[in-house]
Design a protein around this motif. Structure first.
Motif: not given
Length: 412
Positions: A165-175, A194-209
């Protein structure tokens, strides 16, 4: 047999120019990579020399590996699912009577982040799987991403853990990622942040579409979007790629762009017809890995071979280690190379073009009267990827690639 044009349009999708659409396509990968091959055939490249006489021996080696691994020549497609199957996880209903469409959604929920995280790990990182022991590189990343998914870390619904879900991806941090991937001071993973940042961007992207991923946004809803725009239940692999390249463009780090749109895994080289050489390796790997989920959901995916071979270090390493490619200055094999350097672009482009040639040659060497020619996905799964790994293990103690690439964890 195409996706309806509306699949590329909508109020939540960016307007892109025709020039950008062309670069965000499989055809652009193939034509620009063959531009680099033409320059190699004329000995006009700065960093590499091409030795076509070595290709017959490479083809024979790959054909022998295919015959050994798949004597009946029933080769499964090159896909992330081969790694999951080795880990004991297959495409199957999560519960008795689960609808085919939901099986497809769950599969997309799993495989998409796994593929997007499947970039270079560096030489040190390993993942300890409870069944298979220590795994490195792509196999280790598959195991780690599977563990991340099955733990429920990507689900916003505690009663339905096997979803993304986008909600969880959006808060995926390095830890979160470091824990799932067993990263520590003695087990560093290239590009963790950068991998963690990519997952967060993916979450926001899902919400944008929302017209693609729904409200609340779920990754697996991509299945419903593709199914709704299929013609007679049929979709073309290149159309899926073009759709994903447009949708996922904001995911990638800021590199080259044209007309305000990021071009992703696309780089510069003067031997290309327009100066650009796209590869779109991870996104093509994703499309190859989506074919089985889409088909289990009831769709038919065609025109696989309009995609290209994957420009990554196993396929490319095979060419270098077996002498079809040589570098003009061998010191370049020692020093770390930026992923966007002209040297690396040449290597990757020649890999894509050479795989097209190998496909025909290996098919002929396997004999007439069979179901030939091989598809590119069969060539990679049956032979070149395994061959590249085998020769790398013989050539270097760590089995790593012949070139030391400075990756940010988002390319290959």
């Amino acid at each position: 047999m195409i996706l309806r044009p509306a699949a590329f349009e909508g109020p939540d999708r960016p307007t892109i120019s025709e020039a950008v659409k062309e670069l965000l396509s499989a055809d652009a990968v193939r034509t620009r990579c063959h531009d680099i091959m033409v320059a190699a055939e004329h000995d006009e490249l700065v960093y590499f020399q091409w030795h076509p006489g070595e290709m017959a021996g490479i083809a024979a080696y790959v054909a022998a590996i295919i015959q050994k691994r798949f004597p009946n020549l029933r080769i499964p497609p090159h896909s992330r699912w081969r790694h999951f199957e080795a880990l004991g996880h297959s495409l199957a209903p999560a519960s008795p009577g689960e609808p085919r469409a939901e099986v497809a959604r769950r599969a997309i929920d799993l495989v998409t982040p796994s593929v997007l995280l499947d970039a270079g790990t560096g030489r040190q990182w390993r993942y300890c799987d409870p069944r298979l022991g220590m795994l490195g590189r792509s196999e280790g990343l598959a195991a780690a991403s599977l563990a991340l998914f099955t733990s429920g870390a990507l689900s916003a619904n505690p009663d339905d853990p096997l979803r993304t879900d986008a909600e969880r991806l959006s808060c995926c941090d390095d830890r979160v990622l470091a824990h799932a991937f067993q990263v520590g001071p003695d087990n560093p993973l290239v590009g963790l942040e950068e991998r963690a940042s990519l997952l967060r961007r993916l979450g926001r992207l899902l919400q944008d579409h929302p017209t693609i991923f729904g409200i609340p946004a779920r990754l697996g809803n991509l299945f419903d979007h593709i199914a709704a725009h299929a013609l007679d239940g049929c979709v073309r692999a290149p159309d899926i790629l073009s759709l994903l390249l447009v949708i996922l463009a904001p995911l990638w780090p800021k590199r080259l762009s044209q007309d305000g749109t990021g071009l992703g895994d696309c780089w510069r080289h003067p031997a290309s017809r327009d100066g650009y050489v796209p590869f779109h390796k991870l996104t093509q790997w994703l499309v190859y890995s989506l074919i089985e989920p889409l088909e289990i959901g009831g769709l038919r995916v065609v025109d696989h071979d309009r995609l290209t071979g994957l420009a990554e270090y196993r396929n490319g390493g095979l060419l270098l280690d077996m002498g079809a490619l040589t570098v003009r200055d061998r010191q370049l094999l020692v020093h770390p190379q930026p992923v966007g350097s002209e040297l690396v672009v040449e290597w990757r482009a020649l890999t894509v073009a050479a795989l097209d040639e190998l496909r025909g040659t290996v098919s002929r060497q396997l004999g007439a009267g069979q179901r030939f020619p091989l598809t590119l996905t069969e060539l990679m799964e049956g032979g070149t990827w395994s061959a590249g790994r085998t020769v790398a293990a013989c050539a270097r103690s760590d089995g790593g690639p012949p070139l030391n690439i400075l990756s940010d964890g988002t390319v290959f």
